[in-house]
Enzyme design. Structure first.
Site, PDB file in Angstrom:
ATOM      1  N   MET A 133      -2.640 -12.157  -3.869  1.00 52.23           N
ATOM      2  CA  MET A 133      -3.265 -11.962  -5.172  1.00 52.23           C
ATOM      3  C   MET A 133      -3.673 -13.291  -5.792  1.00 52.23           C
ATOM      4  O   MET A 133      -4.863 -13.579  -5.928  1.00 52.23           O
ATOM      5  CB  MET A 133      -2.355 -11.199  -6.132  1.00 52.23           C
ATOM      6  CG  MET A 133      -3.009 -10.932  -7.488  1.00 52.23           C
ATOM      7  SD  MET A 133      -1.895 -10.222  -8.735  1.00 52.23           S
ATOM      8  CE  MET A 133      -1.484  -8.669  -8.000  1.00 52.23           C
ATOM      9  N   SER A 134      -2.700 -14.114  -6.152  1.00 48.81           N
ATOM     10  CA  SER A 134      -3.025 -15.375  -6.833  1.00 48.81           C
ATOM     11  C   SER A 134      -3.990 -16.210  -6.001  1.00 48.81           C
ATOM     12  O   SER A 134      -4.999 -16.711  -6.504  1.00 48.81           O
ATOM     13  CB  SER A 134      -1.741 -16.169  -7.108  1.00 48.81           C
ATOM     14  OG  SER A 134      -0.870 -15.438  -7.930  1.00 48.81           O
TER      15      SER A 134
ATOM     16  N   HIS B 128       9.337  -0.617  -2.191  1.00 47.00           N
ATOM     17  CA  HIS B 128      10.312  -1.669  -2.424  1.00 47.00           C
ATOM     18  C   HIS B 128      11.648  -1.366  -1.755  1.00 47.00           C
ATOM     19  O   HIS B 128      12.653  -2.032  -2.022  1.00 47.00           O
ATOM     20  CB  HIS B 128      10.499  -1.868  -3.926  1.00 47.00           C
ATOM     21  CG  HIS B 128       9.209  -2.115  -4.647  1.00 47.00           C
ATOM     22  ND1 HIS B 128       8.547  -1.125  -5.345  1.00 47.00           N
ATOM     23  CD2 HIS B 128       8.434  -3.224  -4.727  1.00 47.00           C
ATOM     24  CE1 HIS B 128       7.429  -1.622  -5.847  1.00 47.00           C
ATOM     25  NE2 HIS B 128       7.336  -2.881  -5.485  1.00 47.00           N
TER      26      HIS B 128
ATOM     27  N   GLY C 228       3.965 -13.804  -2.160  1.00 48.07           N
ATOM     28  CA  GLY C 228       4.056 -15.140  -1.596  1.00 48.07           C
ATOM     29  C   GLY C 228       3.401 -15.289  -0.230  1.00 48.07           C
ATOM     30  O   GLY C 228       3.699 -16.222   0.506  1.00 48.07           O
TER      31      GLY C 228
ATOM     32  N   HIS D 134       8.516  -7.533  -3.056  1.00 47.17           N
ATOM     33  CA  HIS D 134       7.842  -8.769  -2.660  1.00 47.17           C
ATOM     34  C   HIS D 134       8.709  -9.524  -1.645  1.00 47.17           C
ATOM     35  O   HIS D 134       9.927  -9.535  -1.762  1.00 47.17           O
ATOM     36  CB  HIS D 134       7.505  -9.639  -3.877  1.00 47.17           C
ATOM     37  CG  HIS D 134       8.676 -10.152  -4.666  1.00 47.17           C
ATOM     38  ND1 HIS D 134       9.457  -9.349  -5.487  1.00 47.17           N
ATOM     39  CD2 HIS D 134       9.221 -11.397  -4.748  1.00 47.17           C
ATOM     40  CE1 HIS D 134      10.393 -10.076  -6.049  1.00 47.17           C
ATOM     41  NE2 HIS D 134      10.285 -11.328  -5.628  1.00 47.17           N
TER      42      HIS D 134
END
Length: 197
Positions: A189-190, A115, A169, A135
């Site tokens: 992921m989603s 990060h 995203g 992210h």
């Protein structure tokens, strides 16, 4: 969201699992993902016990093997070693701890999430072979937390020699943007838990 795979390519992308986001049988979704041109599947089910994870990992590894797809186990290094899986993704503090104990010899692919540039340099020093940086964009997985953006991604990619995958995203539509910033690809992921044939 259009989840059709009919004309999409998922090359240069890794799927990160979260079975709680999957609205059909989880192993059916893994089977489908393994049949696409995705680079790899990261089995990220951190809320499981080691025994539960081992049981699931056996099935996922078998599916990935049948499709000649790379499977990366997540967090459970002892389970990965027991199952002779050479691919592991570890939280950075765990990676650094195991590195100090020389406990990473059995792994060829050693991923970790970073990060900051400092994280990336620490991961490289600790023996990581691949990074996920994020992210990057705003995402429901990190609701309320703004993405770190492309400048952050560029800085990480330019400061490390390791391959970097962007996460947060990431979609097929913005993949080329993150690759232009220096990433070798992206993680999803989603979306990976929802896409269909």
């Amino acid at each position: 969201m259009n989840t059709s795979m009919s004309s999409r390519s998922y090359a240069h992308m890794m799927a990160v699992t979260n079975r709680h986001l999957c609205d059909r049988d989880f192993l059916e979704q893994i089977e489908f993902l393994a049949s696409t041109d995705i680079d790899a599947i990261i089995l990220r089910e951190k809320d499981m016990t080691p025994d539960e994870y081992e049981h699931l990992a056996k099935d996922v590894l078998m599916i990935c093997h049948e499709h000649h797809k790379k499977c990366i186990l997540h967090s459970f290094a002892e389970v990965a070693a027991k199952l002779n899986c050479e691919n592991i993704h570890l939280p950075l503090p765990v990676l650094m701890e195991l590195s100090e104990k020389d406990a990473l010899e059995s792994f060829k692919h050693i991923g970790t999430s970073v990060h900051s540039v400092e994280d990336a340099l620490a991961a490289e020093k600790a023996g990581a072979t691949c990074l996920t940086a994020g992210h990057i964009f705003d995402t429901d997985c990190k609701k309320g937390l703004p993405g770190r953006g492309l400048t952050f991604l560029e800085n990480v990619c330019h400061r490390t020699k390791l391959p970097v995958y962007a996460i947060g995203g990431i979609t097929p539509e913005n993949l080329e943007v993150v690759r232009h910033a220096g990433a070798v690809g992206g993680c999803m992921m989603s979306l990976s838990m929802k896409i269909r044939e």
